[in-house]
Design a protein around this motif. Sequence first.
Motif, PDB file in Angstrom:
ATOM      1  N   PHE A  14       1.223  -1.281   0.305  1.00 34.16           N
ATOM      2  CA  PHE A  14      -0.081   0.060   0.307  1.00 34.16           C
ATOM      3  C   PHE A  14       0.992   1.441  -0.179  1.00 34.16           C
ATOM      4  O   PHE A  14       1.493   1.380   0.732  1.00 34.16           O
ATOM      5  CB  PHE A  14      -0.766   0.228   1.460  1.00 34.16           C
ATOM      6  N   ASN A  15       0.405   2.305  -0.779  1.00 29.80           N
ATOM      7  CA  ASN A  15       1.396   3.394  -1.015  1.00 29.80           C
ATOM      8  C   ASN A  15      -0.124   4.217  -0.375  1.00 29.80           C
ATOM      9  O   ASN A  15      -0.576   4.298  -1.378  1.00 29.80           O
ATOM     10  CB  ASN A  15       1.987   3.777  -1.818  1.00 29.80           C
TER      11      ASN A  15
ATOM     12  N   ASN B 238      -9.752  -0.250   2.692  1.00 31.82           N
ATOM     13  CA  ASN B 238      -8.711  -1.595   1.995  1.00 31.82           C
ATOM     14  C   ASN B 238      -7.876  -1.884   2.879  1.00 31.82           C
ATOM     15  O   ASN B 238      -7.661  -2.716   2.772  1.00 31.82           O
ATOM     16  CB  ASN B 238      -7.948  -0.870   0.286  1.00 31.82           C
ATOM     17  N   VAL B 239      -7.196  -0.194   3.377  1.00 27.44           N
ATOM     18  CA  VAL B 239      -5.903  -0.749   4.398  1.00 27.44           C
ATOM     19  C   VAL B 239      -6.676  -1.275   5.534  1.00 27.44           C
ATOM     20  O   VAL B 239      -6.109  -2.794   6.157  1.00 27.44           O
ATOM     21  CB  VAL B 239      -5.223   0.400   4.596  1.00 27.44           C
TER      22      VAL B 239
ATOM     23  N   THR C 114       0.774  15.694   5.323  1.00 26.96           N
ATOM     24  CA  THR C 114       1.446  16.451   4.809  1.00 26.96           C
ATOM     25  C   THR C 114       1.861  16.714   3.068  1.00 26.96           C
ATOM     26  O   THR C 114       2.294  17.171   2.333  1.00 26.96           O
ATOM     27  CB  THR C 114       2.470  16.837   5.126  1.00 26.96           C
ATOM     28  N   GLY C 115       0.934  15.285   2.407  1.00 26.47           N
ATOM     29  CA  GLY C 115       0.950  15.745   0.667  1.00 26.47           C
ATOM     30  C   GLY C 115       1.855  14.335   0.231  1.00 26.47           C
ATOM     31  O   GLY C 115       1.748  14.378  -1.057  1.00 26.47           O
ATOM     32  N   GLU C 116       2.507  13.837   1.053  1.00 27.73           N
ATOM     33  CA  GLU C 116       3.534  12.667   0.677  1.00 27.73           C
ATOM     34  C   GLU C 116       2.800  11.444   0.835  1.00 27.73           C
ATOM     35  O   GLU C 116       1.398  11.673   0.950  1.00 27.73           O
ATOM     36  CB  GLU C 116       4.283  13.085   1.451  1.00 27.73           C
ATOM     37  N   VAL C 117       3.205  10.542   0.652  1.00 25.64           N
ATOM     38  CA  VAL C 117       2.958   9.346   0.032  1.00 25.64           C
ATOM     39  C   VAL C 117       3.613   8.306   0.225  1.00 25.64           C
ATOM     40  O   VAL C 117       5.093   8.396   0.099  1.00 25.64           O
ATOM     41  CB  VAL C 117       3.434   9.648  -1.578  1.00 25.64           C
ATOM     42  N   VAL C 118       3.667   7.599   1.705  1.00 19.37           N
ATOM     43  CA  VAL C 118       3.931   6.774   2.535  1.00 19.37           C
ATOM     44  C   VAL C 118       3.821   5.339   2.166  1.00 19.37           C
ATOM     45  O   VAL C 118       2.625   4.697   1.921  1.00 19.37           O
ATOM     46  CB  VAL C 118       4.044   6.967   3.681  1.00 19.37           C
TER      47      VAL C 118
END
Length: 134
Positions: free
Chosen positions: A13-14, A94-95, A19-23
């Motif tokens: 999962f991404n 989903n997560v 903060t608008g980033e993707v982890v």
Amino acid sequence: MLDTQQNLSALNFNVPTVTGEVVSLTANEKTVIYFFAPWCSICHASIENLQALYEKNETINVIAVALDFVDVEEIEAFVAQHQLTFPVAIGNENVKQAYKVPGYPSYYVIDEDNTVISKSIGYSTEIGLYLRSF
């Protein structure tokens, strides 16, 4: 609930952060994934222990994942209230289903092979989190 020692490699999962980033929720180093809901009183009581663990241990990666929230502003208020400095992801159903999150807060410690090595639910002290992480 996920069994300890279950490999999560298939769960790639991404997710966006506040903060608008993707982890990525895929671990390539020891990672504590903390699933929480912004309305959860136990989450409010325990999140500062996770922040302290993060600040004191450079070898542990920490990601918080918000679930069961009304809107992103609710998550942002939680982050601001507790002055969190680790990534806080905006989770989804989903997560939640993939990780079989049973309640809040839920902690999953994942090793560099992306295997769950520890998990727990409910309040945890800083030392309790530390001991589960090693």
